[in-house]
Motif scaffolding. Structure first.
Motif, mmCIF file in Angstrom:
data_model
loop_
_atom_site.group_PDB
_atom_site.id
_atom_site.type_symbol
_atom_site.label_atom_id
_atom_site.label_comp_id
_atom_site.label_asym_id
_atom_site.label_seq_id
_atom_site.Cartn_x
_atom_site.Cartn_y
_atom_site.Cartn_z
ATOM 1 N N ARG A 1 1.135 4.660 -3.180
ATOM 2 C CA ARG A 1 0.196 5.530 -2.146
ATOM 3 C C ARG A 1 -0.303 6.094 -2.890
ATOM 4 N NH1 ARG A 1 5.938 5.430 -1.473
ATOM 5 N NH2 ARG A 1 6.514 7.675 -1.413
ATOM 6 N N ARG B 1 -5.377 0.804 -7.688
ATOM 7 C CA ARG B 1 -4.673 -0.284 -7.429
ATOM 8 C C ARG B 1 -4.986 -2.039 -7.868
ATOM 9 N NH1 ARG B 1 -4.322 2.445 -1.439
ATOM 10 N NH2 ARG B 1 -3.915 4.777 -1.743
ATOM 11 N N GLY C 1 -4.311 -3.814 -1.887
ATOM 12 C CA GLY C 1 -4.393 -3.261 -1.118
ATOM 13 C C GLY C 1 -3.663 -3.486 0.596
ATOM 14 N N GLY D 1 0.741 -1.350 0.386
ATOM 15 C CA GLY D 1 0.038 0.255 -0.073
ATOM 16 C C GLY D 1 0.742 1.275 -0.219
#
Length: 424
Positions: free
Chosen positions: A33, A40, A43, A29
């Motif tokens: 970020r 994503r 995560g 993560g």
């Protein structure tokens, strides 16, 4: 048995599985970020759920069949593959690191439930450390030269592939030639040389001649002496600084020989520690004196272009051949002339290679060669080799440079001789 574990143990293991997922998810993560929300691949929450899923599937497999865990992992793999295929449709440069980390999280979750919790936790920490070192590792890869990669592969071949296949018994006159020990000696010396080369490659050019001398002594003090002497020939103003590097390389050689000798015969530690320790310490003090006497140099280069990779396969094989000759020569000369024959071989070996003589004498001292005689032979070989390096500095580097080096080496040899005489 695990299938009879109580609720407390079960929750401990499931908690570890969840914690492993959170740990890997935190790293992934943080890495992503700056990506937009929803873009994503996985995560923090996804990794935590996958870790917990691995633990639960492992628990369920205890009451059903081990195949259940395998099918669950296969199903997750297919899901991850589909997700990756969707993502890669718009990005041809997409990596697989996150997807592999996700599968690893499931596997570690299962291990946390079914196996050793410490192994699962340690593996998770190592995985996170490896993931976080992306830039460092990529930087190292970018700096590796082709012949350095080839050398690393050669080291792996001679140590991991060839060494275990060799017989561990003596052949030839008196059982002198043991293929496994001979090749182990090649691996040991080549590994030490490669370690010294890598250290010199990383730090030597930036830190200066002193660091180059320290690492060069681990790789090859003779080649380091020759390389630094050539630099002095090109720029005599570097002489005071480079003399420090040469003497340091020689001092490290004494410590290296001590380590190699005791590896092949532990009982040699006592007889060798005093003379080689005193010689090494004297060399370090002498290098310190040269450093204090040297005026600050604006050009303290230590590029060491003359020092090449010491792990070429031909070099390793040559060392093995030299070792065989030294072993046979030591055996026959000792058979014909007693301990005096060993000293003759030691003196001649010091002209070229110290490690081969050290290993040969150390092996003999495990049988019927007196430890004190073995120590004297090794110190004699190192002393001759030290004198040769002093002459190289004088001939190649010039009179002023050579006298600086020879002055320290004379004190080193005197200290070693006095120590041998007092301990005899």
């Amino acid at each position: 048995m695990l299938h009879c574990m109580d609720e407390i143990e079960l929750f401990r293991r499931l908690g570890l599985a969840l914690g492993i997922g959170l740990l890997l998810g935190l790293e992934r993560g943080w890495h992503a970020r700056e990506d937009a929300e929803g873009s994503r691949a996985a995560g923090l929450r996804t990794f935590a759920l996958v870790g917990l899923l691995g633990g639960l599937c492992g628990w369920i497999s205890l009451f059903t069949s081990p195949l259940f865990l395998g099918f669950a992992f296969l199903a997750l793999t297919m899901l991850v593959a589909v997700a990756y295929w969707v993502q890669i449709d718009g990005d041809d440069d997409l990596g697989l690191t996150t997807e592999v980390a996700l599968l690893l999280t499931f596997a570690l979750g299962a291990v946390a439930l079914l196996g050793d919790m410490a192994v699962a936790a340690a593996s998770a920490v190592m995985a996170v450390a490896l993931l976080s070192l992306k830039r460092v590792l990529h930087g190292w890869v970018a700096r590796i030269r082709r012949f350095e990669l080839a050398a690393l592969l050669q080291l792996a071949v001679i140590s991991v592939v060839i060494l275990p296949l060799l017989p561990r018994q003596g052949y030839g006159p008196g059982g002198t030639l043991n293929p496994y020990e001979l090749w182990w000696a090649v691996v040991l010396v080549a590994g030490l040389s490669f370690l010294g080369y890598v250290a010199m490659r990383v730090a030597g050019a930036r830190v200066g001649a002193a660091i180059a001398g320290l690492f060069g002594g681990l790789a090859s003090s003779t080649s380091t002496t020759l390389a630094l002497s050539r630099m002095v020939r090109g720029d005599s103003g570097l002489g005071p600084s480079l003399a420090v590097g040469v003497v340091l390389a020689g001092a490290v050689t004494f410590l290296r020989v001590l380590i190699v000798g005791t590896i092949f015969c532990r009982d040699l530690l006592g007889p060798l520690a005093w003379p080689l320790g005193v010689m090494g310490l004297t060399g370090l003090v002498g290098a310190g004196g040269l450093a204090l006497a040297a005026r600050p140099q604006r050009k303290a280069s230590s590029d060491l272009k003359g020092v090449t990779n010491p792990l070429a396969l031909g070099t390793a094989l040559t060392f093995g051949a030299v070792l065989v000759v030294v072993l046979l020569g030591t055996y026959y000369l000792r058979l014909w002339f007693g301990e005096g024959g060993v000293y003759v071989v030691a003196a001649l070996s010091g002209l070229t290679d110290v490690d081969a003589l050290t290993i040969s004498v150390a092996r003999l001292s495990r049988n019927d060669l007196a430890l004190q005689a073995a120590a004297v032979a090794i110190v004699l070989a190192v002393s001759v080799n030290t004198s040769v390096k002093g002459l190289i500095a004088l001939v190649v580097g010039g009179r002023d440079f050579g006298l600086r080096v020879l002055g320290v080496y004379a004190i080193v040899l005197a200290a070693g001789g006095a120590t041998i005489w007092l301990s005899s």
